[in-house]
Design a protein around this motif. Structure first.
Motif, PDB file in Angstrom:
ATOM      1  N   GLN A 119       0.822  -1.159   0.110  1.00 31.98           N
ATOM      2  CA  GLN A 119       0.065  -0.037   0.052  1.00 31.98           C
ATOM      3  C   GLN A 119       0.943   1.277   0.040  1.00 31.98           C
ATOM      4  O   GLN A 119       0.488   2.148  -0.544  1.00 31.98           O
ATOM      5  CB  GLN A 119      -0.899   0.204   1.325  1.00 31.98           C
ATOM      6  CG  GLN A 119      -1.984  -1.019   1.202  1.00 31.98           C
ATOM      7  CD  GLN A 119      -1.508  -2.489   1.550  1.00 31.98           C
ATOM      8  OE1 GLN A 119      -0.645  -2.667   2.171  1.00 31.98           O
ATOM      9  NE2 GLN A 119      -2.068  -3.442   0.750  1.00 31.98           N
ATOM     10  N   ASP A 120       2.012   1.321   0.587  1.00 29.87           N
ATOM     11  CA  ASP A 120       2.918   2.488   0.703  1.00 29.87           C
ATOM     12  C   ASP A 120       4.029   2.316  -0.346  1.00 29.87           C
ATOM     13  O   ASP A 120       4.689   3.646  -0.479  1.00 29.87           O
ATOM     14  CB  ASP A 120       3.582   2.547   2.044  1.00 29.87           C
ATOM     15  CG  ASP A 120       2.485   2.592   3.012  1.00 29.87           C
ATOM     16  OD1 ASP A 120       1.389   3.240   2.967  1.00 29.87           O
ATOM     17  OD2 ASP A 120       2.513   2.197   4.239  1.00 29.87           O
ATOM     18  N   ARG A 226      -7.927   2.181  -9.513  1.00 31.47           N
ATOM     19  CA  ARG A 226      -7.163   2.903  -8.654  1.00 31.47           C
ATOM     20  C   ARG A 226      -6.545   4.184  -9.748  1.00 31.47           C
ATOM     21  O   ARG A 226      -5.946   5.153  -9.165  1.00 31.47           O
ATOM     22  CB  ARG A 226      -6.182   2.261  -8.151  1.00 31.47           C
ATOM     23  CG  ARG A 226      -6.702   1.375  -7.187  1.00 31.47           C
ATOM     24  CD  ARG A 226      -5.619   0.704  -6.346  1.00 31.47           C
ATOM     25  NE  ARG A 226      -4.790  -0.192  -7.370  1.00 31.47           N
ATOM     26  CZ  ARG A 226      -3.856  -1.074  -6.901  1.00 31.47           C
ATOM     27  NH1 ARG A 226      -3.412  -1.092  -5.690  1.00 31.47           N
ATOM     28  NH2 ARG A 226      -3.155  -1.752  -8.010  1.00 31.47           N
TER      29      ARG A 226
END
Length: 612
Positions: A119-120, A226
């Protein structure tokens, strides 16, 4: 699996009867005195009795052969699998010969392979040689990427490679190197998709008009959600340009130098003399045009015109202005004035002064990826201006904040360009080179980072190359480029030998954040380049579509005779949009007849074309 032969603090050789070793896989040496050191396979080899062995030119030396015999191997009949293992950390003393070697559990090597969460970080691909760890891998790392093998999508079967973007604060800037067809541009596309996923403001200079992210791969549409509306495309001269009134005299000098090569001292003097603060393009251009005209006509001819009795007051005022301009700037060399005049006109014709960069600034402030497209030389000129302007905005904000002052927030951002050696060539001055060197050396302090891709790392400015702390090295064939990469990375001799033979999409990642080189395969991109179609398929498709249109038109007029061709070719030109004359039309009819799509009948008097 066992350690054999002479060992050192950095490398050991291991052997196995049953298991073949994978290149780049990680293994654990069970030597308790060294806390079970871990290493990576950098070279492999297999022998059996049916194949002659060149002991003198391989991993196998006399000591290894003796060790193998001592531990029970039949050199003449057993299949022997050998590997050279390079330790991740240098041991205080050599590994004990005869130690057992095993595959690790993922938890044992996670800190070596994964530095952040999906996610990061930027999930760029799959680490090669980690297939054996999938079963013990934690759930948060599973099913993160889809891979493309032989034009077919497959699921992840190794540890995902996640680039921790936050480490760029300490280890700034990324280089992407690889020859034509190596997967370099594909890898750059994947990186840009990940920057969009993380909403990191990014400006991309696209000389090939290929960084378009609107065409999604159907099988991966769920991943593309996304990226929806996270990129914009602008074209120089149509959507963005340079606001001339905001340029300083130094900026004008740089732009004019970029338009046609290095400015001479006399040309610089012309710019410094003629350009006034807050000049618009119109005021500066008019002043320059008038000076060119005044120098062409000369003082004497202008004075003669002024004495003409038929001169109107408006014309007289115009001549007085030219004389005044000639008196003020007449000492400037005519050739230099004309050189500046030509360069300015060239920039204006390219549309550089018709817009501003507000669309780019707004896109970056929204956390979007802004793709700037244009021809190569216009892109270099524009990049000089826009990079400098954006970098100054970010730098001014940070400097104000450090001094305790309030300022308008401008976000940190990433600068990306393909063909980077054209923007910052080694040994040659170029418009954007100065600002790129400044950012390479100081951008980290202000949160401005570079992603530079090139086929020719040897041609990229050495100062910039040295500042690229993470390098993605795809297939490279040229010896000079391989030598440059060996000097600029920690590639081992074995890895450098593999560079010319890497598959498209495979890459070595040499990153200071990892402290070693990692071999990965880039994941499947979620979007497709507009240039993805094969040009030969395109040629065939266009030809078939054209033939079908022509046949549909002439079918209404069959049978056709030679005497009809002049009339029918006009219909074909009008309805099919083809610029054919009668001779070309007859050639195409004959070709269609040879292919059996219509019939051709020769008679003593004429030729007839009819239905097939």
């Amino acid at each position: 699996m066992q350690v054999v032969g002479v060992t050192t603090q950095q490398e050991v050789h291991i052997v196995s009867r049953e298991r073949k070793f994978r290149i780049n896989e990680i293994l654990v040496i069970e030597d308790p005195s060294l806390n079970d050191p871990k290493g990576e396979v950098v070279e492999t080899m297999a022998y059996n009795r049916l194949i002659p062995m060149g002991y003198d030119k391989s991993l196998v030396d006399h000591q290894i052969l003796e060790t193998l015999r001592n531990i029970g191997y039949d050199i003449e009949s057993d299949e022997i699998n050998l590997a050279k293992l390079r330790l991740f950390e240098e041991a205080p003393y050599p590994v004990r010969t005869g130690c057992s070697v095993r595959l690790p559990q993922f938890a044992e090597v996670r800190n070596l392979l994964v530095k952040t969460t999906p996610q990061d970080g930027m999930v760029l691909g799959e680490i090669r040689g980690t297939e054996s760890m999938v079963e013990s891998m934690s759930e948060d790392l599973q099913d993160q990427v889809m891979m493309l093998e032989q034009e077919e999508l497959r699921s992840q079967c190794g540890v995902p490679f996640i680039f921790d973007i936050k480490t760029m604060q300490q280890y700034p800037h990324v280089g992407v190197f690889g020859g034509s067809g190596s997967g370099k541009s594909f890898g750059l596309r994947v990186m840009l998709e990940e920057l969009m996923k993380l909403r990191i403001p990014t400006i991309v200079f696209d000389p090939h008009f290929e960084m378009d992210f609107r065409d999604q791969v159907p099988q991966l549409k769920d991943k593309c959600t996304r990226l929806h509306d996270r990129s914009i495309i602008v074209q120089i001269g149509q959507n963005v340009g340079i606001s001339f009134s905001e340029l300083s005299t130094r900026d004008v000098e740089q732009l004019l130098g970029a338009a046609g090569g290095h400015l001479t001292e006399s040309m610089v003097n012309v710019v410094q003399s003629l350009h006034k603060r807050r000049d618009s393009y119109t005021s500066f251009s008019d002043r320059l045009n008038n000076l060119v005209q005044a120098q062409d006509e000369g003082s004497n001819q202008l004075k003669r015109k002024l004495n003409d009795s038929e001169l109107t007051p408006l014309e007289a005022e115009r001549i007085k202005d030219l004389l005044s301009l000639l008196q003020e700037y007449g000492t400037l060399p005519s050739a230099s004035v004309r050189g500046i005049h030509w360069r300015l006109n060239r920039l204006e014709k390219a549309g550089l002064f018709q817009h501003d960069i507000c669309a780019i600034e707004q896109g970056l402030e929204q956390g979007k990826l802004v793709v700037v497209q244009g021809s190569a030389w216009v892109l270099q000129v524009f990049a000089t201006y826009v990079i400098g302007a954006l970098y100054r905005k970010r730098r001014e904000y940070k400097d104000r904040k450090m001094n305790g002052e309030e300022g308008h927030f401008f976000p940190p951002f990433v600068i990306v360009t393909d063909e980077a050696h054209n923007f910052a060539p080694k040994g040659v001055d170029s418009p954007a080179k100065h600002i790129l060197k400044e950012i390479a050396q100081e951008g980290r302090k202000y949160g401005v980072f570079l992603f530079l891709a090139t086929q020719r790392p040897t041609l990229l400015d050495e100062t910039i190359t040295a500042q690229l702390n993470s390098k993605f090295v795809f297939r490279t064939v040229r010896g000079t480029d391989i030598q440059t990469l060996k000097e600029e990375t920690d590639l081992t001799p074995e890895e450098a030998k593999r560079l010319p033979y890497l598959r498209s999409g495979d890459t070595f990642v040499s990153s200071a954040a990892f402290g070693r080189t990692i071999f990965i395969r880039i994941r499947a991109a979620y979007t497709r380049s507009p240039h993805i179609s094969n040009p030969f398929d395109e040629l065939k498709q266009i030809a078939e579509e054209r033939d079908e249109k022509v046949i549909q038109v002439i079918r209404k007029h069959l049978p056709l005779f030679d005497t009809d061709l002049l009339q029918i070719v006009g219909v074909v030109r009008r309805e099919c949009g083809l610029d054919w004359d009668v001779a070309r039309f007859k050639q195409e009819l004959d070709r269609l007849a040879e292919e059996g799509r219509i019939t051709k009948h020769e008679t003593p008097f004429t030729t007839r074309y009819d239905q097939a």
